[in-house]
Design a protein around this motif. Structure first.
Motif, PDB file in Angstrom:
ATOM      1  N   MET A   8       0.841  -1.204   0.000  1.00 43.74           N
ATOM      2  CA  MET A   8       0.000   0.000   0.000  1.00 43.74           C
ATOM      3  C   MET A   8       0.882   1.262   0.000  1.00 43.74           C
ATOM      4  SD  MET A   8      -3.473   0.056   0.315  1.00 43.74           S
ATOM      5  CE  MET A   8      -4.001   1.284   1.529  1.00 43.74           C
ATOM      6  N   TRP A  26      -0.590   7.139   2.412  1.00 44.27           N
ATOM      7  CA  TRP A  26      -1.736   8.006   2.122  1.00 44.27           C
ATOM      8  C   TRP A  26      -1.246   9.434   1.933  1.00 44.27           C
ATOM      9  CZ3 TRP A  26      -4.096  12.043   5.094  1.00 44.27           C
ATOM     10  CH2 TRP A  26      -5.274  12.527   4.507  1.00 44.27           C
ATOM     11  N   ARG A  50      -6.717  13.697  -3.580  1.00 42.27           N
ATOM     12  CA  ARG A  50      -7.943  13.768  -4.358  1.00 42.27           C
ATOM     13  C   ARG A  50      -8.107  15.142  -5.028  1.00 42.27           C
ATOM     14  NH1 ARG A  50     -12.671  11.255  -4.579  1.00 42.27           N
ATOM     15  NH2 ARG A  50     -14.403  12.593  -5.147  1.00 42.27           N
ATOM     16  N   THR A  71       0.870   8.074  -7.629  1.00 43.27           N
ATOM     17  CA  THR A  71       0.942   6.947  -8.561  1.00 43.27           C
ATOM     18  C   THR A  71      -0.417   6.757  -9.244  1.00 43.27           C
ATOM     19  OG1 THR A  71       0.227   5.393  -6.875  1.00 43.27           O
ATOM     20  CG2 THR A  71       2.606   5.777  -7.070  1.00 43.27           C
ATOM     21  N   GLU A  72      -0.394   6.003 -10.368  1.00 47.14           N
ATOM     22  CA  GLU A  72      -1.667   5.670 -11.033  1.00 47.14           C
ATOM     23  C   GLU A  72      -2.579   4.899 -10.082  1.00 47.14           C
ATOM     24  OE1 GLU A  72      -2.115   4.380 -15.161  1.00 47.14           O
ATOM     25  OE2 GLU A  72       0.059   4.600 -15.369  1.00 47.14           O
ATOM     26  N   ARG A  73      -1.935   4.075  -9.257  1.00 47.07           N
ATOM     27  CA  ARG A  73      -2.697   3.283  -8.297  1.00 47.07           C
ATOM     28  C   ARG A  73      -3.510   4.189  -7.360  1.00 47.07           C
ATOM     29  NH1 ARG A  73       0.519  -1.365  -4.989  1.00 47.07           N
ATOM     30  NH2 ARG A  73      -1.144  -1.763  -3.469  1.00 47.07           N
ATOM     31  N   THR A  74      -2.866   5.295  -6.935  1.00 45.69           N
ATOM     32  CA  THR A  74      -3.583   6.251  -6.074  1.00 45.69           C
ATOM     33  C   THR A  74      -4.744   6.884  -6.830  1.00 45.69           C
ATOM     34  OG1 THR A  74      -1.582   6.691  -4.810  1.00 45.69           O
ATOM     35  CG2 THR A  74      -3.315   8.344  -4.683  1.00 45.69           C
ATOM     36  N   TYR A  86      -6.560   5.514  -9.131  1.00 40.19           N
ATOM     37  CA  TYR A  86      -7.673   4.555  -9.192  1.00 40.19           C
ATOM     38  C   TYR A  86      -8.266   4.252  -7.817  1.00 40.19           C
ATOM     39  CZ  TYR A  86      -6.796   3.918 -14.139  1.00 40.19           C
ATOM     40  OH  TYR A  86      -6.663   4.142 -15.482  1.00 40.19           O
ATOM     41  N   ARG A  87      -7.557   4.671  -6.761  1.00 41.61           N
ATOM     42  CA  ARG A  87      -8.168   4.519  -5.427  1.00 41.61           C
ATOM     43  C   ARG A  87      -9.264   5.582  -5.248  1.00 41.61           C
ATOM     44  NH1 ARG A  87      -3.579   4.605  -1.938  1.00 41.61           N
ATOM     45  NH2 ARG A  87      -2.982   2.694  -2.985  1.00 41.61           N
ATOM     46  N   HIS A  88      -9.109   6.708  -5.965  1.00 43.49           N
ATOM     47  CA  HIS A  88     -10.069   7.812  -5.827  1.00 43.49           C
ATOM     48  C   HIS A  88     -11.137   7.835  -6.922  1.00 43.49           C
ATOM     49  CE1 HIS A  88      -8.189   9.905  -2.465  1.00 43.49           C
ATOM     50  NE2 HIS A  88      -7.019   9.560  -2.981  1.00 43.49           N
ATOM     51  N   ALA A 121     -12.842   5.874 -10.624  1.00 46.50           N
ATOM     52  CA  ALA A 121     -12.936   4.644 -11.414  1.00 46.50           C
ATOM     53  C   ALA A 121     -12.223   4.803 -12.758  1.00 46.50           C
ATOM     54  CB  ALA A 121     -14.406   4.276 -11.643  1.00 46.50           C
ATOM     55  N   GLU A 168     -19.295   9.921  -5.381  1.00 40.81           N
ATOM     56  CA  GLU A 168     -20.070   9.543  -4.179  1.00 40.81           C
ATOM     57  C   GLU A 168     -21.539   9.944  -4.249  1.00 40.81           C
ATOM     58  OE1 GLU A 168     -17.201  11.450  -2.095  1.00 40.81           O
ATOM     59  OE2 GLU A 168     -15.930   9.729  -2.524  1.00 40.81           O
TER      60      GLU A 168
END
Lengths: 188, 188
Positions: free
Chosen positions: A1, A4, A9, A40-43, A45-47, A49, A59
């Motif tokens: 992980m 954070w 965002r 990162t790109e991963r971050t 996609y965490r925020h 889609a 949301e």
């Protein structure tokens, strides 16, 4: 992980607005948005889609705000006053300091058919949610359907006017103007 | 080239309604629709872009009908009378003998989120086309936007009522009722 990142965002949203404006929506990649935001790109996609979702509200905050506003009003007020009160409560989500970014976002959406479809679907979801909320207040199916349609029409047209270059009136005031104009159109 | 089959389009539409009702929209294949209609898959794709399109109007007949109706009316009538006249002209496309199939189609659309989205986009296209037509008649941007929104709201709710089980009133009459109800909602 990954660790954070505070404000990731918001940084992603600003980086996306910049990139969409500079290179166009189609030519912008998630990788380039993430790089500018310093994540990162991963971050990313965490925020969100996908690339489109940065421009929308994952949301469903607006949908929830409409429904909550509908059930929160005095149970005895008439349907027209109820619509007006819902618009007033929701307009709080779009204060003056959000107008500049909302204009940029609006221009990007207007440039792409797929984004316009996404926006139309969002409004359809809001209309359906509002219709259910009005029915929960005891309105008949027909009146709930019409009131939800009228409320979203006043919001949609009021919001478009709010984004217009040089417009300084508040979103709340413009939604009220649209409701009054719709009444005039139907009255004549 | 396969030989042109008379009535292939209508046979495909009927076969699709039957298959969607019997097996569900997801489980139905283009191959099975074509087989029941007695045509090749190639013929299916000559008429429709995909499985969803059988339920919709690939030629945008409704969109064209709304725009044409808007420009065809007496130039001197008021906006409310104009909306009413457009609804009357468009309702002619949905006569009593089309109601049974429209009900089947409505039930299939209600069963699938993707089809509901497609329907919402169709209504958005109609609204945009109608807005342009009202502006061509000399209405201001705001009044054209509101009138188009009100007209499509009356049509959408009137059409939903027309599909209800046991409903026998005409689409035109129901659209007029919805316009009157919307006026009442806004007046109070």
């Amino acid at each position: 992980m990954a660790r954070w990142a505070p404000g990731a965002r918001e940084r992603l949203q600003q980086a996306a607005l910049d990139a969409f404006e500079t290179y166009g929506f189609d030519a912008t990649t998630v990788a380039s948005i993430a790089a500018v935001a310093g994540v990162t790109e991963r971050t990313f996609y965490r925020h969100f889609a996908d690339k489109r979702e940065v421009l929308f509200d994952p949301e469903h905050a607006l949908e929830t705000a409409f429904s909550r506003a509908a059930v929160a009003q005095d149970p005895d007020i008439g349907l027209r006053d109820l619509i007006r009160a819902v618009l007033r409560d929701v307009a709080v989500l779009c204060p003056e300091e959000a107008r500049a970014d909302a204009r940029r976002r609006g221009a990007i959406i207007a440039s792409d058919a797929g984004l316009q479809e996404r926006e139309a679907l969002k409004l359809q979801r809001i209309t359906a949610a509002l219709e259910r909320a009005f029915q929960e207040r005891g309105e008949s199916a027909r009146r709930a359907q019409l009131a939800a349609g009228l409320c979203v029409l006043a919001f949609r047209t009021g919001h478009a006017a709010w984004l217009a270059e040089g417009e300084t009136r508040s979103l709340d005031g413009l939604c009220g103007t649209m409701l009054a104009s719709a009444t005039l159109v139907l009255a004549k």
